[in-house]
Design a protein around this motif. Structure first.
Motif, PDB file in Angstrom:
ATOM      1  N   TYR A 165      -9.606   9.073 -20.397  1.00  0.00           N
ATOM      2  CA  TYR A 165      -9.697   7.738 -20.086  1.00  0.00           C
ATOM      3  C   TYR A 165      -8.812   7.180 -19.057  1.00  0.00           C
ATOM      4  N   ARG A 166      -8.293   7.880 -18.346  1.00  0.00           N
ATOM      5  CA  ARG A 166      -7.282   7.501 -17.531  1.00  0.00           C
ATOM      6  C   ARG A 166      -7.032   8.351 -16.197  1.00  0.00           C
ATOM      7  N   TYR A 167      -6.916   7.559 -15.131  1.00  0.00           N
ATOM      8  CA  TYR A 167      -6.349   8.532 -13.859  1.00  0.00           C
ATOM      9  C   TYR A 167      -5.081   8.273 -13.734  1.00  0.00           C
ATOM     10  N   TYR A 168      -4.212   9.470 -13.263  1.00  0.00           N
ATOM     11  CA  TYR A 168      -2.970   9.363 -12.876  1.00  0.00           C
ATOM     12  C   TYR A 168      -3.012   9.499 -11.351  1.00  0.00           C
ATOM     13  N   LEU A 169      -2.442   8.433 -10.400  1.00  0.00           N
ATOM     14  CA  LEU A 169      -2.376   8.503  -9.105  1.00  0.00           C
ATOM     15  C   LEU A 169      -0.965   8.933  -8.616  1.00  0.00           C
ATOM     16  N   PHE A 170      -0.814   9.904  -7.842  1.00  0.00           N
ATOM     17  CA  PHE A 170       0.596  10.223  -7.293  1.00  0.00           C
ATOM     18  C   PHE A 170       0.472   9.427  -6.006  1.00  0.00           C
ATOM     19  N   VAL A 171       1.587   8.603  -5.732  1.00  0.00           N
ATOM     20  CA  VAL A 171       1.671   7.714  -4.699  1.00  0.00           C
ATOM     21  C   VAL A 171       3.127   7.948  -4.012  1.00  0.00           C
ATOM     22  N   LEU A 172       3.039   7.570  -2.702  1.00  0.00           N
ATOM     23  CA  LEU A 172       4.467   7.799  -1.887  1.00  0.00           C
ATOM     24  C   LEU A 172       4.656   6.279  -1.471  1.00  0.00           C
TER      25      LEU A 172
ATOM     26  N   PHE B  58       0.977  -1.024   0.221  1.00  0.00           N
ATOM     27  CA  PHE B  58      -0.109   0.071  -0.070  1.00  0.00           C
ATOM     28  C   PHE B  58       0.801   1.238  -0.015  1.00  0.00           C
ATOM     29  N   ARG B  59       0.697   2.253  -1.005  1.00  0.00           N
ATOM     30  CA  ARG B  59       1.196   3.435  -0.871  1.00  0.00           C
ATOM     31  C   ARG B  59       0.351   4.598  -0.853  1.00  0.00           C
ATOM     32  N   LYS B  60       0.685   5.552  -0.122  1.00  0.00           N
ATOM     33  CA  LYS B  60      -0.026   6.775   0.341  1.00  0.00           C
ATOM     34  C   LYS B  60      -0.439   7.585  -0.862  1.00  0.00           C
ATOM     35  N   LEU B  61      -1.686   7.945  -1.078  1.00  0.00           N
ATOM     36  CA  LEU B  61      -2.195   8.719  -2.064  1.00  0.00           C
ATOM     37  C   LEU B  61      -1.885  10.347  -1.748  1.00  0.00           C
ATOM     38  N   VAL B  62      -1.301  11.017  -2.720  1.00  0.00           N
ATOM     39  CA  VAL B  62      -0.986  12.388  -2.310  1.00  0.00           C
ATOM     40  C   VAL B  62      -1.656  13.243  -3.496  1.00  0.00           C
ATOM     41  N   GLY B  63      -1.934  12.777  -4.416  1.00  0.00           N
ATOM     42  CA  GLY B  63      -2.507  13.559  -5.596  1.00  0.00           C
ATOM     43  C   GLY B  63      -3.316  12.639  -6.595  1.00  0.00           C
ATOM     44  N   TYR B  64      -4.160  13.053  -7.673  1.00  0.00           N
ATOM     45  CA  TYR B  64      -4.521  12.264  -8.762  1.00  0.00           C
ATOM     46  C   TYR B  64      -5.301  13.319  -9.769  1.00  0.00           C
ATOM     47  N   GLU B  65      -5.333  12.908 -10.863  1.00  0.00           N
ATOM     48  CA  GLU B  65      -5.780  13.576 -11.963  1.00  0.00           C
ATOM     49  C   GLU B  65      -6.475  12.688 -12.977  1.00  0.00           C
ATOM     50  N   TYR B  66      -7.354  13.301 -13.930  1.00  0.00           N
ATOM     51  CA  TYR B  66      -8.018  12.525 -14.739  1.00  0.00           C
ATOM     52  C   TYR B  66      -7.877  13.339 -16.251  1.00  0.00           C
ATOM     53  N   SER B  67      -7.424  12.079 -17.203  1.00  0.00           N
ATOM     54  CA  SER B  67      -7.187  12.628 -18.534  1.00  0.00           C
ATOM     55  C   SER B  67      -7.490  11.432 -19.706  1.00  0.00           C
TER      56      SER B  67
END
Length: 323
Positions: free
Chosen positions: A316-323, A305-314
């Motif tokens: 047909y795809r989500y980009y999740l920023f994880v630490l 499990f990695r901490k979610l610190v950001g996300y965006e949609y573009s």
């Protein structure tokens, strides 16, 4: 290809790899999808050469993404018009289960149960099908909180490489696009995680030489692989507490409070054909595997499990920023 003695097992394994890779191309995303595409091209070429060398009539691989109706051995044909999606206890006799499931019945019983994303999932194993080089392949239904979300999915236990004893490659395929009734917006993380749990139990069973049992062995094995199936943090939060933390995380991301962390985070790509309105709906409906701790929201990635610190949609795809 140099003319050699025909090896039917090798040929069957190549055919399986095509089917499995086609499923991966459609279910995976990012680097794994591109790798699957490249391997698919290579293996198709090898199959073509094999068929030309040994004059095997060309056959299309089993199409697991057509809308064609199908029936396997008539055992479950009565379900074709089924409208009741509620879970019911298995009414088959023990002898019927052993006949339908074989060794799988000794390992999992007729139904495997686990917990993900704060929901209870049950995998009902229905009837084994052709192995085609696998250790085992079985038609299955999947339930979430006792409501069916997958029907007649083929789950296969495959060696990672031809001749291996350990199960290292799992199959998740269907012959109809209607088989997956939930978490079908592009992300397959939840179903992949369910398969990981199955392969852990399968390998634990054989590596520890557990004797054949006549019934479900979940309780018998529970202490042995509890650490493998633990999906929750040490501090358990109720639904309202989780909701509060998810909303706080969303507010901090949208307000820019996590921007510095986002800059140093890894970027995780998650396919989604449609966008979700809130972080809460994304977590609950997209098919990602997540947990909520007092410190924030965590996404399952690369076996942890990695901490979610950001996300965006573009597109047909989500980009999740994880630490």
């Amino acid at each position: 290809m140099e003319k050699q003695r025909f090896n039917p097992e090798e040929y069957a394994n190549l055919k399986h790899r095509v089917e499995a890779l086609q499923s991966r191309v459609e279910l995976d995303d990012g680097p794994e999808q591109e790798t699957a595409k490249r391997l698919l091209i290579k293996i198709k070429k090898k199959i073509k050469a094999y068929e030309e060398t040994y004059k095997i009539p060309h056959q299309q691989p089993e199409n697991y993404d057509t809308s064609a109706e199908f029936d396997f051995e008539g055992s479950f044909s009565s379900e074709n018009n089924e409208v009741d999606k509620n879970y019911h206890e298995d009414t088959r006799s023990e002898s019927e289960m052993i006949k339908d499931l074989g060794i799988l019945y000794a390992i999992f019983g007729s139904t495997h149960q686990t917990t993900l994303n704060y929901h209870v999932f049950k995998i009902r194993f229905k009837k084994q099908t052709e192995k085609n080089g696998a250790f085992y392949r079985v038609y299955s239904d999947i339930y979430e909180d006792d409501i069916r979300i997958c029907k007649d999915i083929i789950i296969g236990f495959w060696p990672a490489r031809f001749g291996d004893d350990r199960c290292g490659d799992m199959e998740f395929s269907s012959r109809s696009p209607k088989s997956i009734e939930k978490y079908n917006n592009g992300c397959s993380s939840l179903y992949n995680r369910l398969l990981e749990g199955l392969v852990d139990i399968w390998n634990f069973y054989f590596e520890n030489q557990i004797p054949m049992l006549k019934g479900p062995v979940a309780g018998y094995l529970e202490s042995g692989f509890q650490s493998l199936t633990n999906n929750y943090p040490n501090i358990q939060l109720n639904q309202e507490q989780r909701k509060t933390i998810i909303e706080k995380t969303e507010d901090e991301i949208k307000s820019g409070k996590m921007k510095e962390l986002e800059c140093i985070a890894s970027k995780l790509s998650v396919e989604a054909y449609k966008q979700y309105q809130t972080l809460s709906s994304f977590l609950e409906e997209s098919g990602v595997v997540y947990m909520v701790d007092t410190s924030g929201v965590y996404i399952w990635d690369q076996k942890k499990f990695r901490k979610l610190v950001g996300y965006e949609y573009s597109t047909y795809r989500y980009y999740l920023f994880v630490l």
